[in-house]
Each structure stands twice: as C-alpha cells, then as structure tokens.
Design a protein around this motif. Structure first.
Motif, mmCIF file in Angstrom:
data_model
loop_
_atom_site.group_PDB
_atom_site.id
_atom_site.type_symbol
_atom_site.label_atom_id
_atom_site.label_comp_id
_atom_site.label_asym_id
_atom_site.label_seq_id
_atom_site.Cartn_x
_atom_site.Cartn_y
_atom_site.Cartn_z
ATOM 1 N N LEU A 23 0.844 -1.193 0.000
ATOM 2 C CA LEU A 23 0.000 0.000 0.000
ATOM 3 C C LEU A 23 0.877 1.239 0.000
ATOM 4 N N TYR A 24 0.358 2.305 -0.586
ATOM 5 C CA TYR A 24 1.117 3.553 -0.693
ATOM 6 C C TYR A 24 0.259 4.700 -0.185
ATOM 7 N N THR A 25 0.900 5.603 0.545
ATOM 8 C CA THR A 25 0.181 6.664 1.232
ATOM 9 C C THR A 25 -0.036 7.903 0.375
ATOM 10 N N ALA A 26 0.547 7.928 -0.810
ATOM 11 C CA ALA A 26 0.357 9.065 -1.723
ATOM 12 C C ALA A 26 0.710 8.615 -3.138
ATOM 13 N N LEU A 27 0.092 9.219 -4.120
ATOM 14 C CA LEU A 27 0.325 8.839 -5.513
ATOM 15 C C LEU A 27 1.783 9.036 -5.912
ATOM 16 N N ASP A 28 2.415 10.120 -5.477
ATOM 17 C CA ASP A 28 3.814 10.332 -5.855
ATOM 18 C C ASP A 28 4.713 9.246 -5.262
ATOM 19 N N ARG A 29 4.402 8.767 -4.072
ATOM 20 C CA ARG A 29 5.175 7.666 -3.480
ATOM 21 C C ARG A 29 4.950 6.380 -4.268
ATOM 22 N N PHE A 30 3.691 6.123 -4.637
ATOM 23 C CA PHE A 30 3.388 4.928 -5.433
ATOM 24 C C PHE A 30 4.175 4.942 -6.743
ATOM 25 N N GLN A 31 4.119 6.052 -7.453
ATOM 26 C CA GLN A 31 4.808 6.137 -8.740
ATOM 27 C C GLN A 31 6.324 6.062 -8.567
ATOM 28 N N GLY A 32 6.846 6.657 -7.499
ATOM 29 C CA GLY A 32 8.274 6.592 -7.238
ATOM 30 C C GLY A 32 8.746 5.192 -6.893
ATOM 31 N N CYS A 33 7.885 4.402 -6.285
ATOM 32 C CA CYS A 33 8.232 3.044 -5.862
ATOM 33 C C CYS A 33 7.890 1.981 -6.898
ATOM 34 N N ASN A 34 6.975 2.281 -7.819
ATOM 35 C CA ASN A 34 6.478 1.289 -8.778
ATOM 36 C C ASN A 34 6.684 1.676 -10.233
ATOM 37 N N ALA A 43 -8.396 3.683 -2.598
ATOM 38 C CA ALA A 43 -9.363 2.944 -1.785
ATOM 39 C C ALA A 43 -9.241 3.383 -0.332
ATOM 40 N N ALA A 44 -10.353 3.362 0.365
ATOM 41 C CA ALA A 44 -10.357 3.681 1.792
ATOM 42 C C ALA A 44 -9.767 2.513 2.581
ATOM 43 N N THR A 45 -9.115 2.815 3.692
ATOM 44 C CA THR A 45 -8.528 1.743 4.503
ATOM 45 C C THR A 45 -9.591 0.788 5.044
ATOM 46 N N SER A 46 -10.807 1.244 5.172
ATOM 47 C CA SER A 46 -11.887 0.363 5.640
ATOM 48 C C SER A 46 -12.139 -0.787 4.656
ATOM 49 N N TRP A 47 -11.700 -0.640 3.443
ATOM 50 C CA TRP A 47 -11.853 -1.643 2.388
ATOM 51 C C TRP A 47 -10.937 -2.845 2.621
ATOM 52 N N ASP A 49 -10.485 -4.824 5.197
ATOM 53 C CA ASP A 49 -11.145 -5.982 5.807
ATOM 54 C C ASP A 49 -11.898 -6.799 4.765
ATOM 55 N N GLU A 50 -12.606 -6.125 3.869
ATOM 56 C CA GLU A 50 -13.334 -6.830 2.808
ATOM 57 C C GLU A 50 -12.370 -7.530 1.859
ATOM 58 N N LEU A 51 -11.287 -6.862 1.539
ATOM 59 C CA LEU A 51 -10.294 -7.454 0.650
ATOM 60 C C LEU A 51 -9.713 -8.723 1.266
ATOM 61 N N ARG A 52 -9.416 -8.680 2.546
ATOM 62 C CA ARG A 52 -8.843 -9.850 3.228
ATOM 63 C C ARG A 52 -9.816 -11.032 3.202
ATOM 64 N N LYS A 53 -11.122 -10.771 3.242
ATOM 65 C CA LYS A 53 -12.113 -11.845 3.178
ATOM 66 C C LYS A 53 -12.126 -12.493 1.798
ATOM 67 N N VAL A 54 -11.959 -11.679 0.750
ATOM 68 C CA VAL A 54 -11.999 -12.172 -0.620
ATOM 69 C C VAL A 54 -10.709 -12.900 -0.983
ATOM 70 N N ARG A 55 -9.605 -12.302 -0.635
ATOM 71 C CA ARG A 55 -8.296 -12.909 -0.910
ATOM 72 C C ARG A 55 -7.363 -12.549 0.241
ATOM 73 N N VAL A 60 1.090 -6.438 5.431
ATOM 74 C CA VAL A 60 0.925 -5.220 4.636
ATOM 75 C C VAL A 60 2.196 -4.395 4.781
ATOM 76 N N TYR A 61 2.713 -3.926 3.671
ATOM 77 C CA TYR A 61 3.870 -3.028 3.679
ATOM 78 C C TYR A 61 3.441 -1.680 3.112
ATOM 79 N N LEU A 62 3.885 -0.608 3.745
ATOM 80 C CA LEU A 62 3.574 0.748 3.302
ATOM 81 C C LEU A 62 4.771 1.387 2.611
ATOM 82 N N ASP A 63 4.509 2.000 1.467
ATOM 83 C CA ASP A 63 5.495 2.804 0.739
ATOM 84 C C ASP A 63 6.793 2.049 0.472
#
Length: 76
Positions: A23-34, A43-47, A49-55, A60-63
C-alpha cells in the motif's frame, strides 16, 4: 471510473512465503516506488477488511520501493 469488481489487486510473495499487500500513502510515493506507468486506484482503509475476506494476505507493507526488475511493466 473503473468498477470495484474490475480492479486487480496485485499481491507479492515474501522470501519466507507470506502473501504481502503493498500500500502507498500518496500517488507520488506509489509512482516513485512502482514506476510512472503502473496502474493504480484509490481505496479507503476500511476496504482492507473486505479485501482480506476475498483474498487473504499475511502482511501489509507501506510505501515499499520495488527493485526496478519487479515493477509492473518492467522488462523481464
């Protein structure tokens, strides 16, 4: 806008075999890392829990910067 059921969440496998969600905390961090061409969605962090149920994921690693050869769209 893409519908949630059309999104693809990419998981990684750690060296010890765990399933990791990056997971990435900002778009510039995501693009810089990926890379600037990697697809992304917001996506909201509340999502999570639902994701973990599906797969389920183990960790979780940040940035987390990916090595150039592991980035989406990298030449293999």
């Amino acid at each position: 806008m893409t519908e949630p059921d059309q999104l693809e969440v990419v998981y990684r496998t750690t060296k010890d075999g765990r399933t990791a969600l990056l997971l990435y905390t900002a778009l510039d961090r995501f693009q810089g890392c990926n890379g600037p061409d990697a697809p992304w969605f917001l996506a909201a962090t509340s999502w999570l829990d639902e994701l973990r149920k599906v797969r389920p994921y183990d960790v979780v690693y940040l940035d987390l910067p990916l090595p150039a050869h592991e980035r989406i769209g990298a030449a293999r």
